[in-house]
Scaffold this active site. Structure first.
Site, mmCIF file in Angstrom:
data_model
loop_
_atom_site.group_PDB
_atom_site.id
_atom_site.type_symbol
_atom_site.label_atom_id
_atom_site.label_comp_id
_atom_site.label_asym_id
_atom_site.label_seq_id
_atom_site.Cartn_x
_atom_site.Cartn_y
_atom_site.Cartn_z
ATOM 1 N N SER A 87 0.823 -1.219 0.000
ATOM 2 C CA SER A 87 0.000 0.000 0.000
ATOM 3 C C SER A 87 0.852 1.262 0.000
ATOM 4 O O SER A 87 0.333 2.370 0.001
ATOM 5 C CB SER A 87 -0.924 0.014 1.222
ATOM 6 O OG SER A 87 -0.179 -0.167 2.411
ATOM 7 N N HIS A 92 -40.042 24.264 -10.342
ATOM 8 C CA HIS A 92 -40.143 23.468 -11.577
ATOM 9 C C HIS A 92 -39.357 24.117 -12.717
ATOM 10 O O HIS A 92 -39.687 23.927 -13.889
ATOM 11 C CB HIS A 92 -41.605 23.270 -12.005
ATOM 12 C CG HIS A 92 -42.502 22.846 -10.886
ATOM 13 N ND1 HIS A 92 -42.747 21.532 -10.590
ATOM 14 C CD2 HIS A 92 -43.189 23.577 -9.968
ATOM 15 C CE1 HIS A 92 -43.565 21.461 -9.540
ATOM 16 N NE2 HIS A 92 -43.839 22.690 -9.140
ATOM 17 N N SER A 150 -13.715 26.307 -26.964
ATOM 18 C CA SER A 150 -13.908 25.088 -27.736
ATOM 19 C C SER A 150 -12.840 25.039 -28.819
ATOM 20 O O SER A 150 -12.461 26.071 -29.374
ATOM 21 C CB SER A 150 -15.290 25.103 -28.381
ATOM 22 O OG SER A 150 -15.314 24.247 -29.500
ATOM 23 N N LYS A 162 -17.360 29.916 -28.497
ATOM 24 C CA LYS A 162 -17.726 29.317 -27.216
ATOM 25 C C LYS A 162 -16.884 29.776 -26.039
ATOM 26 O O LYS A 162 -15.680 29.986 -26.147
ATOM 27 C CB LYS A 162 -17.611 27.791 -27.320
ATOM 28 C CG LYS A 162 -18.592 27.203 -28.297
ATOM 29 C CD LYS A 162 -19.903 26.899 -27.648
ATOM 30 C CE LYS A 162 -19.740 25.560 -26.968
ATOM 31 N NZ LYS A 162 -20.980 25.005 -26.531
ATOM 32 N N ASN A 198 -17.026 28.135 -22.314
ATOM 33 C CA ASN A 198 -17.749 27.090 -21.584
ATOM 34 C C ASN A 198 -17.538 27.163 -20.079
ATOM 35 O O ASN A 198 -16.422 27.418 -19.618
ATOM 36 C CB ASN A 198 -17.289 25.711 -22.079
ATOM 37 C CG ASN A 198 -17.633 25.488 -23.538
ATOM 38 O OD1 ASN A 198 -18.661 25.971 -24.017
ATOM 39 N ND2 ASN A 198 -16.774 24.789 -24.249
ATOM 40 N N TYR A 244 -9.302 -6.480 13.041
ATOM 41 C CA TYR A 244 -8.698 -5.962 11.808
ATOM 42 C C TYR A 244 -8.674 -7.021 10.714
ATOM 43 O O TYR A 244 -8.385 -8.196 10.969
ATOM 44 C CB TYR A 244 -7.255 -5.480 12.072
ATOM 45 C CG TYR A 244 -6.563 -5.038 10.796
ATOM 46 C CD1 TYR A 244 -6.709 -3.738 10.330
ATOM 47 C CD2 TYR A 244 -5.823 -5.940 10.027
ATOM 48 C CE1 TYR A 244 -6.115 -3.341 9.132
ATOM 49 C CE2 TYR A 244 -5.228 -5.541 8.834
ATOM 50 C CZ TYR A 244 -5.379 -4.246 8.391
ATOM 51 O OH TYR A 244 -4.805 -3.856 7.226
ATOM 52 N N GLN A 285 -7.206 -2.093 4.318
ATOM 53 C CA GLN A 285 -6.210 -1.339 3.568
ATOM 54 C C GLN A 285 -6.867 -0.596 2.390
ATOM 55 O O GLN A 285 -6.355 0.412 1.908
ATOM 56 C CB GLN A 285 -5.120 -2.286 3.060
ATOM 57 C CG GLN A 285 -3.992 -1.604 2.333
ATOM 58 C CD GLN A 285 -2.789 -2.515 2.194
ATOM 59 O OE1 GLN A 285 -2.125 -2.822 3.156
ATOM 60 N NE2 GLN A 285 -2.525 -2.982 0.981
ATOM 61 N N LYS A 326 -8.133 3.533 2.074
ATOM 62 C CA LYS A 326 -7.361 4.756 1.877
ATOM 63 C C LYS A 326 -7.624 5.462 0.554
ATOM 64 O O LYS A 326 -7.862 6.673 0.529
ATOM 65 C CB LYS A 326 -5.865 4.465 2.035
ATOM 66 C CG LYS A 326 -5.533 4.204 3.474
ATOM 67 C CD LYS A 326 -4.178 3.602 3.668
ATOM 68 C CE LYS A 326 -4.162 2.867 4.990
ATOM 69 N NZ LYS A 326 -5.121 1.725 5.066
HETATM 70 N N1 ARG Z 1 -1.130 -1.306 5.297
HETATM 71 C C1 ARG Z 1 -2.031 -1.822 6.279
HETATM 72 C C2 ARG Z 1 -3.390 -1.111 6.172
HETATM 73 O O1 ARG Z 1 -3.436 -0.124 5.571
HETATM 74 C C3 ARG Z 1 -1.475 -1.631 7.649
HETATM 75 C C4 ARG Z 1 -1.973 -2.583 8.655
HETATM 76 C C5 ARG Z 1 -1.496 -3.931 8.311
HETATM 77 N N2 ARG Z 1 -1.730 -4.865 9.341
HETATM 78 C C6 ARG Z 1 -1.583 -6.168 9.155
HETATM 79 N N3 ARG Z 1 -1.824 -6.937 10.171
HETATM 80 N N4 ARG Z 1 -1.230 -6.662 8.014
HETATM 81 O O2 ARG Z 1 -4.398 -1.566 6.693
#
Ligand code: ARG
Length: 463
Positions: A26, A159, A280, A286, A288, A320, A325, A328
């Protein structure tokens, strides 16, 4: 990177499949949280030293190392590694490289699960403040415009048909009210954002003698989360924030739709200014209204992100799960989209040109004072249903004669009702119709100026 080199590699023999490494990482997006990750880690290390899990020297080395890393990130020199998966492990690995063994102690008594939940809350808390700042700037622009254009008259619509004359300032203040509720809603949501997950560790809490109240105080949270399982898994705050964002985008899209209509040749009520329009590539004439069109369109993705987050959380068992993940990217895009949209409106509204003459002419065309004639007859003792029908006949006459009610002679008007006197023209004028709606929330210029004054005072109190 061999699995053994990963922060969690101890129990692994074989390296991670290359594609899996990239697929599960991530860091490409969560590096945006780095500053909050570092804030959280500094507070965590400070707390660990207070409860004597870390020595003062270890704490100082950790804090110094983290501050150096923050400097590297801000200067753009930090080397992010996909093999290290996410922002948390990238920062930690760099810390260990910089300060050695003390760095390896930072993760004592915490998990990435409570760490990431804390980071997002710190981030959203800050972004809410920034969004509220942008909202206020736009609200201030609307209040100023309302004050300036309190006497400017345009047709009010129902309306999308001309209904009754209203003050342009009054119309601006309708948008102000929507945004004021948005501002308050964000403030309300932010109370639930500002709860600290740290200390929940992976899910069950930790065996170290941590002081969560102290960490919460260091980070400016109002309290530690009450339940460790909920703390690591809850994303309600992100959903709630996104719902508030969706409402704001809905308001901006309504606003945008009107700006688009008003800048068309058919309405010609406003000019958005060259700086906020584009041309345009084929039609030379135009200009816009791309900005309000784009904001109108962008509401869609923010609604989509709300649905993504709700669906992401649906049916997740405690506590969790890696699913989280996925919170985000929708959240980040919602924030970027919302901030961009608010900023461009806040810049555009104060320079928008108001074409008062065209608005006035359109108001005169739409029989917008017909209700005023009906109300006049009611005051002369005619029951409202009868007066409604009398005025309807007068309007039909005007449509055929191609004129406005106020163009009819007293004699002609009296053919529809002998209760009509010479004073009727005071009510058939646009100014008369506006001035007559003289109560709180009404469109009389006097009321609009007072409302604009209250609106400006509200902005000042918040700002
Ligand atoms: N990159 C993970 C997230 O955004 C962080 C937490 C990861 N935790 C785990 N037990 N793999 O959720």
């Amino acid at each position: 990177m061999p699995a053994a080199d990963k922060p969690w590699g101890g129990r692994f023999d074989a390296p991670t499949n290359h594609f899996v490494e990239a697929f599960t990482a991530s860091v490409d997006f969560d590096k945006r949280l780095a500053v909050y990750d570092i804030q959280g880690s500094i507070a965590h290390a400070t707390m660990l030293a207070k409860v004597e899990v870390l020595s003062a020297e270890e704490r100082d080395a950790i804090i110094q190392g983290l501050e150096q890393i923050l400097g590297e990130i801000e200067a753009g020199g930090f080397e992010w590694s996909v093999a290290l998966e996410d922002v948390h492990m990238n920062v930690e690995a760099r810390l260990v490289a910089l300060i050695g063994d003390a760095g390896k102690k930072l993760h004592t008594g915490r998990s990435r699960n409570d760490q990431v939940a804390t980071d997002i809350r710190l981030y959203v808390r800050d972004e809410i403040k920034a969004i509220q700042g942008l909202l206020l700037r736009l609200m201030q622009g609307l209040a100023d415009l309302a004050e300036k254009e309190a006497e400017t008259i345009l047709p009010g619509f129902t309306h999308l048909q001309s209904a009754q004359p209203i003050s342009f300032g009054h119309h601006m203040l309708a948008w102000f009210e929507m945004l004021k509720r948005d501002y308050q809603r964000l403030g309300d949501a932010s109370q639930r954002v500002n709860i600290m997950p740290l200390g929940a560790a992976a899910l069950a809490g930790t065996t170290y003698p941590i002081d969560r109240h102290y960490t919460a105080e260091l980070l400016g949270f109002s309290a530690p989360a009450e339940n460790s399982l909920d703390a690591v898994s809850d994303r309600d705050f992100a959903i709630e924030f996104n719902a508030a964002a969706a409402l704001i985008m809905m308001h901006l899209s309504r606003f945008g739709e009107e700006l688009v209509l008003w800048s068309s040749a058919q309405f010609d009520f406003i000019d958005l200014g060259d700086a906020f329009c584009t041309g345009s590539s084929i039609m030379p004439q135009k200009k816009n209204p791309d900005v309000p069109e784009l904001v109108r369109g962008k509401a869609g993705r923010v609604y989509g992100h709300l649905m993504s987050l709700l669906t992401l959380m649906k049916s997740q068992p405690l506590a969790y799960n890696k699913d989280n993940q996925e919170d985000k990217e929708p959240l980040f895009d919602t924030i970027d989209t919302l901030k961009g949209s608010l900023r461009v409106y806040a810049d555009m509204i104060p320079v928008m040109q108001v074409k008062a003459d065209n608005m006035r002419e359109a108001t005169l065309r739409g029989f917008t004072t017909a209700t005023d004639l009906a109300d006049y007859l009611v005051r002369q003792g005619v029951p409202f249903r009868d007066s409604h029908s009398i005025v309807g006949q007068a309007v039909r006459h005007c449509i055929e004669a191609k004129c406005d009610l106020s163009d009819l002679s007293l004699e002609t008007l009296q053919q529809f009702s002998d209760k009509i006197g010479a004073d009727i023209y005071d009510y058939l004028t646009l100014e008369g119709a506006l001035a007559a709606r003289d109560h709180i929330g009404g469109t009389a210029p006097k009321q609009v100026r007072a409302a604009a004054e209250r609106a400006r005072a509200y902005c000042q109190q918040q700002g």
